[in-house]
Design a protein around this motif. Structure first.
Motif, mmCIF file in Angstrom:
data_model
loop_
_atom_site.group_PDB
_atom_site.id
_atom_site.type_symbol
_atom_site.label_atom_id
_atom_site.label_comp_id
_atom_site.label_asym_id
_atom_site.label_seq_id
_atom_site.Cartn_x
_atom_site.Cartn_y
_atom_site.Cartn_z
ATOM 1 N N ILE A 1 102.504 20.075 -6.821
ATOM 2 C CA ILE A 1 102.346 18.893 -5.979
ATOM 3 C C ILE A 1 102.788 19.287 -4.575
ATOM 4 O O ILE A 1 103.958 19.593 -4.346
ATOM 5 C CB ILE A 1 103.182 17.720 -6.517
ATOM 6 N N ASP B 1 102.820 13.787 -1.386
ATOM 7 C CA ASP B 1 102.491 12.614 -2.194
ATOM 8 C C ASP B 1 100.996 12.338 -2.271
ATOM 9 O O ASP B 1 100.558 11.533 -3.087
ATOM 10 C CB ASP B 1 103.243 11.381 -1.687
ATOM 11 N N ILE C 1 98.133 19.635 -13.897
ATOM 12 C CA ILE C 1 98.582 19.773 -12.510
ATOM 13 C C ILE C 1 99.528 20.964 -12.422
ATOM 14 O O ILE C 1 100.507 21.045 -13.162
ATOM 15 C CB ILE C 1 99.277 18.487 -12.032
ATOM 16 N N VAL D 1 97.439 17.493 -4.464
ATOM 17 C CA VAL D 1 97.795 18.069 -5.752
ATOM 18 C C VAL D 1 96.966 19.328 -5.978
ATOM 19 O O VAL D 1 95.799 19.379 -5.617
ATOM 20 C CB VAL D 1 97.517 17.035 -6.877
#
Length: 163
Positions: free
Chosen positions: A71, A74, A68, A77
């Protein structure tokens, strides 16, 4: 409609909503990701656009793992995808991701190390025949062999029908 009928309709809608929520909540999973975590990417929704090896039921459901990069919120990504997947946008919803539970990075099989032939099938080389047996059905006997295959992460044993 009268006020009484409206109130009854609202109560029925609320009861139906609560019942559906009761069935849906146990299936929901709350997953939190951090920058640098490795995740698997769900590809079963791309069956018609991009094929990863086999078609249909035997096609891979998840590929990866990919780290990843960022971000956004929430639910969103940004992944670090390899050049083989350059045609795919690198921003995904978390519902398309699965956490990679492998702690040891040496157990992760990179995409570039896989040998694929012209028909997009995985090429594996047999090392030796380990065992032989005959499977008996009602009307016929099927000779089977246990084959040890050469694999990047170690040997792999499978039973194959002798041809």
């Amino acid at each position: 409609m009268t006020a009484e009928k409206v109130a009854i309709a609202r109560e029925k809608l609320k009861a139906a909503r609560d019942r559906q929520k009761m069935y849906a909540d146990p299936r929901r999973r709350s997953v939190t990701f951090n920058v640098g975590d490795c995740v698997y990417l769900k590809v079963s929704t791309w069956k018609e656009v991009i094929r990863f090896g086999k078609r249909g039921k035997l096609g891979p459901r998840y590929i990866g793992p990919f780290p990843i990069n960022e971000i956004l919120n929430d639910q969103t990504v940004v992944l670090d995808l390899p050049l083989e997947l350059a045609g795919i946008h690198n921003t995904f919803n978390v519902c398309y991701l699965r956490k990679c539970k492998v702690d040891d990075e040496t157990k992760i099989l990179p995409i570039k190390d896989l040998k694929v032939d012209l028909s997009n099938k995985l090429v594996e080389e047999p090392i030796r025949v380990v065992d032989r047996k005959v499977t008996k059905l009602r009307n016929k006997d099927i000779p089977m062999v246990l084959v040890e295959w050469k694999h990047i992460l170690g040997s792999n044993l499978t039973w194959k029908q002798k041809s």
